[in-house]
Design an enzyme around this catalytic site. Structure first.
Site, PDB file in Angstrom:
ATOM      1  N   GLY A   1      40.255  33.194  42.147  1.00  0.00           N
ATOM      2  CA  GLY A   1      40.981  34.471  42.112  1.00  0.00           C
ATOM      3  C   GLY A   1      42.352  34.292  41.472  1.00  0.00           C
ATOM      4  O   GLY A   1      42.738  35.030  40.549  1.00  0.00           O
ATOM      5  N   HIS A   2      43.094  33.281  41.947  1.00  0.00           N
ATOM      6  CA  HIS A   2      44.405  32.984  41.347  1.00  0.00           C
ATOM      7  C   HIS A   2      44.237  32.595  39.875  1.00  0.00           C
ATOM      8  O   HIS A   2      45.041  32.977  39.017  1.00  0.00           O
ATOM      9  CB  HIS A   2      45.083  31.820  42.073  1.00  0.00           C
ATOM     10  CG  HIS A   2      45.318  32.036  43.534  1.00  0.00           C
ATOM     11  ND1 HIS A   2      44.584  31.391  44.504  1.00  0.00           N
ATOM     12  CD2 HIS A   2      46.220  32.802  44.191  1.00  0.00           C
ATOM     13  CE1 HIS A   2      45.021  31.746  45.700  1.00  0.00           C
ATOM     14  NE2 HIS A   2      46.014  32.605  45.545  1.00  0.00           N
TER      15      HIS A   2
ATOM     16  N   ARG B   1      42.144  32.251  52.983  1.00  0.00           N
ATOM     17  CA  ARG B   1      41.826  32.374  54.416  1.00  0.00           C
ATOM     18  C   ARG B   1      40.330  32.262  54.699  1.00  0.00           C
ATOM     19  O   ARG B   1      39.943  32.109  55.858  1.00  0.00           O
ATOM     20  CB  ARG B   1      42.366  33.698  54.963  1.00  0.00           C
ATOM     21  CG  ARG B   1      43.887  33.732  55.042  1.00  0.00           C
ATOM     22  CD  ARG B   1      44.402  34.906  55.860  1.00  0.00           C
ATOM     23  NE  ARG B   1      45.810  34.772  56.162  1.00  0.00           N
ATOM     24  CZ  ARG B   1      46.794  35.338  55.458  1.00  0.00           C
ATOM     25  NH1 ARG B   1      46.507  36.067  54.401  1.00  0.00           N
ATOM     26  NH2 ARG B   1      48.051  35.164  55.815  1.00  0.00           N
TER      27      ARG B   1
ATOM     28  N   MET C   1      50.777  31.968  46.923  1.00  0.00           N
ATOM     29  CA  MET C   1      51.128  31.117  48.066  1.00  0.00           C
ATOM     30  C   MET C   1      50.384  29.788  47.988  1.00  0.00           C
ATOM     31  O   MET C   1      50.302  29.048  48.981  1.00  0.00           O
ATOM     32  CB  MET C   1      50.824  31.840  49.377  1.00  0.00           C
ATOM     33  CG  MET C   1      51.663  33.117  49.526  1.00  0.00           C
ATOM     34  SD  MET C   1      51.936  33.605  51.233  1.00  0.00           S
ATOM     35  CE  MET C   1      50.269  33.929  51.769  1.00  0.00           C
TER      36      MET C   1
ATOM     37  N   GLY D   1      46.812  40.416  41.821  1.00  0.00           N
ATOM     38  CA  GLY D   1      45.387  40.697  41.976  1.00  0.00           C
ATOM     39  C   GLY D   1      45.168  42.003  42.719  1.00  0.00           C
ATOM     40  O   GLY D   1      45.948  42.376  43.595  1.00  0.00           O
TER      41      GLY D   1
ATOM     42  N   LYS E   1      42.960  42.311  44.832  1.00  0.00           N
ATOM     43  CA  LYS E   1      42.575  41.947  46.196  1.00  0.00           C
ATOM     44  C   LYS E   1      43.630  42.452  47.189  1.00  0.00           C
ATOM     45  O   LYS E   1      43.313  42.985  48.237  1.00  0.00           O
ATOM     46  CB  LYS E   1      42.443  40.427  46.284  1.00  0.00           C
ATOM     47  CG  LYS E   1      42.636  39.839  47.626  1.00  0.00           C
ATOM     48  CD  LYS E   1      41.386  39.238  48.143  1.00  0.00           C
ATOM     49  CE  LYS E   1      41.492  38.790  49.568  1.00  0.00           C
ATOM     50  NZ  LYS E   1      42.818  38.537  50.059  1.00  0.00           N
ATOM     51  N   ASP E   2      44.903  42.268  46.840  1.00  0.00           N
ATOM     52  CA  ASP E   2      46.005  42.745  47.681  1.00  0.00           C
ATOM     53  C   ASP E   2      46.538  44.039  47.068  1.00  0.00           C
ATOM     54  O   ASP E   2      47.652  44.087  46.538  1.00  0.00           O
ATOM     55  CB  ASP E   2      47.087  41.669  47.767  1.00  0.00           C
ATOM     56  CG  ASP E   2      46.533  40.390  48.358  1.00  0.00           C
ATOM     57  OD1 ASP E   2      46.601  40.226  49.580  1.00  0.00           O
ATOM     58  OD2 ASP E   2      45.984  39.563  47.596  1.00  0.00           O
TER      59      ASP E   2
ATOM     60  N   HIS F   1      42.531  29.206  44.027  1.00  0.00           N
ATOM     61  CA  HIS F   1      41.081  29.314  43.822  1.00  0.00           C
ATOM     62  C   HIS F   1      40.832  30.168  42.580  1.00  0.00           C
ATOM     63  O   HIS F   1      41.787  30.547  41.871  1.00  0.00           O
ATOM     64  CB  HIS F   1      40.420  29.884  45.075  1.00  0.00           C
ATOM     65  CG  HIS F   1      41.046  31.159  45.577  1.00  0.00           C
ATOM     66  ND1 HIS F   1      41.068  32.330  44.848  1.00  0.00           N
ATOM     67  CD2 HIS F   1      41.712  31.438  46.735  1.00  0.00           C
ATOM     68  CE1 HIS F   1      41.677  33.272  45.536  1.00  0.00           C
ATOM     69  NE2 HIS F   1      42.098  32.757  46.677  1.00  0.00           N
TER      70      HIS F   1
HETATM   71  P1  AMP Z   1      48.120  34.755  47.599  1.00  0.00           P
HETATM   72  O1  AMP Z   1      48.221  33.324  47.188  1.00  0.00           O
HETATM   73  O2  AMP Z   1      47.013  35.031  48.564  1.00  0.00           O
HETATM   74  O3  AMP Z   1      49.438  35.343  48.015  1.00  0.00           O
HETATM   75  O4  AMP Z   1      47.696  35.540  46.293  1.00  0.00           O
HETATM   76  C1  AMP Z   1      48.459  35.447  45.112  1.00  0.00           C
HETATM   77  C2  AMP Z   1      47.953  36.459  44.119  1.00  0.00           C
HETATM   78  O5  AMP Z   1      46.568  36.170  43.840  1.00  0.00           O
HETATM   79  C3  AMP Z   1      48.020  37.912  44.601  1.00  0.00           C
HETATM   80  O6  AMP Z   1      48.392  38.746  43.521  1.00  0.00           O
HETATM   81  C4  AMP Z   1      46.595  38.175  45.040  1.00  0.00           C
HETATM   82  O7  AMP Z   1      46.231  39.533  44.977  1.00  0.00           O
HETATM   83  C5  AMP Z   1      45.832  37.367  44.009  1.00  0.00           C
HETATM   84  N1  AMP Z   1      44.486  37.050  44.510  1.00  0.00           N
HETATM   85  C6  AMP Z   1      44.169  36.351  45.627  1.00  0.00           C
HETATM   86  N2  AMP Z   1      42.826  36.319  45.791  1.00  0.00           N
HETATM   87  C7  AMP Z   1      42.296  37.004  44.744  1.00  0.00           C
HETATM   88  C8  AMP Z   1      40.970  37.351  44.358  1.00  0.00           C
HETATM   89  N3  AMP Z   1      39.904  36.975  45.075  1.00  0.00           N
HETATM   90  N4  AMP Z   1      40.790  38.058  43.223  1.00  0.00           N
HETATM   91  C9  AMP Z   1      41.867  38.458  42.482  1.00  0.00           C
HETATM   92  N5  AMP Z   1      43.151  38.180  42.813  1.00  0.00           N
HETATM   93  C10 AMP Z   1      43.360  37.475  43.935  1.00  0.00           C
END
Ligand code: AMP
Length: 286
Positions: free
Chosen positions: A41-42, A192, A35, A152, A154-155, A39
Site C-alpha cells: 500500500g505504501h 495492523r 508510520m 492513500g 485507505k485513510d 507494505h
Molecule cells: P500509515 O503508515 O498507516 O500511516 O500510512 C501511510 C500512508 O499510506 C497513508 O496515506 C495511508 O492511507 C497509506 N496507506 C496505508 N495502507 C494503504 C493501502 N492498503 N492502500 C493504499 N494506501 C495505503
C-alpha cells in the site's frame, strides 16, 4: 533500486535538498508521509510520487500525537532496515526518519485543529486523533516543503481533512490520493493486519465484502437510499463475524457530511470494525 539518503534531522534534510539545488516547494519534490513498516500500500504511494517527481522523500514517524493513551503506540510494528529496502525498490530517493523528541518536544504547545471534520467517523471514538495527524503533517509539510504530497484512500478521512488543511492554511502543496491496495482476500493492506489471529483475519474479510456488496447494490440501481447500503454492510458483518462495529456511515467524499441519498461520484461508505483487539478501517467510493 535507487540510492537512498537517510536523514534523521530536519536541518540535515533541508541542507541536503538545498545542496542538490532543490528549492522550497520545488516542483520536483514529493513527500510520502508514513508510520513505517512499509507494505505494498505504501509502495503504491511511493511509485505514484516517483512517476511525478524526481526527488521523493518518504517520512517514517510513528506519531505519538495520533494515538490515545489506551491505543497501540508501543506495540506498533517498526523495522527500518525492511523499510529502506521497500523504499529503494520503488523509487524513493530519501527517507526522513526524525526522532520523537524532534517532532514532538515536551514543550510543544501549539497544535493544528481539524475542525468539525475531525469529530465525525473515526473522530467520534478517537477524538484527539486528527488533531495529532494535522499537527504532524503540517510540521512535515513545513520541514520538507514539497510541491506534492501523496496519501492513500485507505485513510480517506485523513486525506479529506488534509486536502482542506492545505487549502485553508495556504500551504502550497497538491495532494494526490492513491487507491486502496488490497490483499487477495479483499482486506485492505495495513500494518495492523499483523495483529490479527488467523480466525480474526478470516472474519475481517467480511468488512470489505460488505462494502463491495453495498457498492454493487448502488451501482446496479437496487437502491439509492444511504440507509439501505449501511444496513447491507452491517448485516454482512454481523451475520458472518464476531466483529464489533464502531461505525458504518454513508458520507460525501468531498467534506464528510452525511448523505441520505447516494450521489454518484461523491459517495463514500466508510466503516470501522474491531476484530478482537484490532480496529480496522475500510471504505468504498463511487
Ligand atoms: P500509515 O503508515 O498507516 O500511516 O500510512 C501511510 C500512508 O499510506 C497513508 O496515506 C495511508 O492511507 C497509506 N496507506 C496505508 N495502507 C494503504 C493501502 N492498503 N492502500 C493504499 N494506501 C495505503
Amino acid at each position: 533500486m535507487t540510492t537512498l539518503n537517510l536523514h534523521t534531522g530536519a536541518g540535515a534534510l533541508r541542507a541536503a535538498l538545498k545542496a542538490d539545488g532543490i528549492a522550497p516547494w520545488d516542483e520536483r519534490l514529493a513527500l510520502v508521509p508514513t508510520m513505517g513498516y512499509l507494505h505494498e500500500g505504501h509502495q503504491a504511494l511511493i511509485r505514484h510520487a516517483a512517476e511525478k517527481c524526481s526527488r521523493v522523500v518518504v517520512s517514517i514517524f510513528v506519531n505519538p500525537l495520533q494515538f490515545a493513551p489506551n491505543e497501540d503506540l508501543d506495540k506498533y510494528p517498526r523495522d527500518l532496515e525492511h523499510d529502506k529496502t521497500a523504499c529503494s525498490a520503488v523509487g524513493a530517493t530519501d527517507i526522513f526518519f526524525p526522532s520523537v523528541a524532534e517532532l514532538t518536544p515536551p514543550d510543544l504547545r501549539v497544535t493544528v485543529d481539524p475542525g468539525d471534520m475531525g469529530a465525525v467517523l473515526c473522530g467520534k471514538s478517537r477524538p484527539t486523533h486528527f488533531r495529532g495527524v494535522c499537527t504532524i503533517c503540517t510540521k512535515l509539510f513545513n520541514i520538507v516543503q514539497p510541491s506534492l504530497a501523496v496519501f492513500g484512500w485507505k485513510d480517506a478521512q485523513q486525506q479529506i481533512i488534509l486536502r482542506k488543511l492545505v487549502k485553508d492554511l495556504n500551504i502550497p502543496i497538491t495532494i494526490d490520493g492513491v487507491e486502496i491496495v488490497r490483499e487477495p482476500s479483499g482486506i485492505a493492506r495495513s500494518s495492523r493486519n499483523t495483529y490479527l489471529a488467523p480466525d480474526e483475519y478470516r472474519q475481517a474479510a467480511f468488512l470489505s465484502q460488505g462494502l463491495f456488496h453495498a457498492r454493487n447494490m448502488a451501482v446496479r440501481g437496487k437502491t439509492a437510499a444511504a440507509k439501505d447500503l449501511v444496513t447491507a454492510v452491517i448485516d454482512t458483518i454481523t451475520k458472518n463475524t464476531a466483529g464489533v462495529i464502531d461505525y458504518v456511515e454513508c458520507v460525501s467524499v468531498k467534506d464528510l457530511s452525511p448523505l441520505t441519498k447516494i450521489e454518484f461520484g461523491e459517495t463514500m461508505i466508510a466503516a470501522a470494525v474491531k476484530f478482537g483487539s484490532t480496529r480496522l478501517i475500510d471504505n468504498v467510493r463511487f
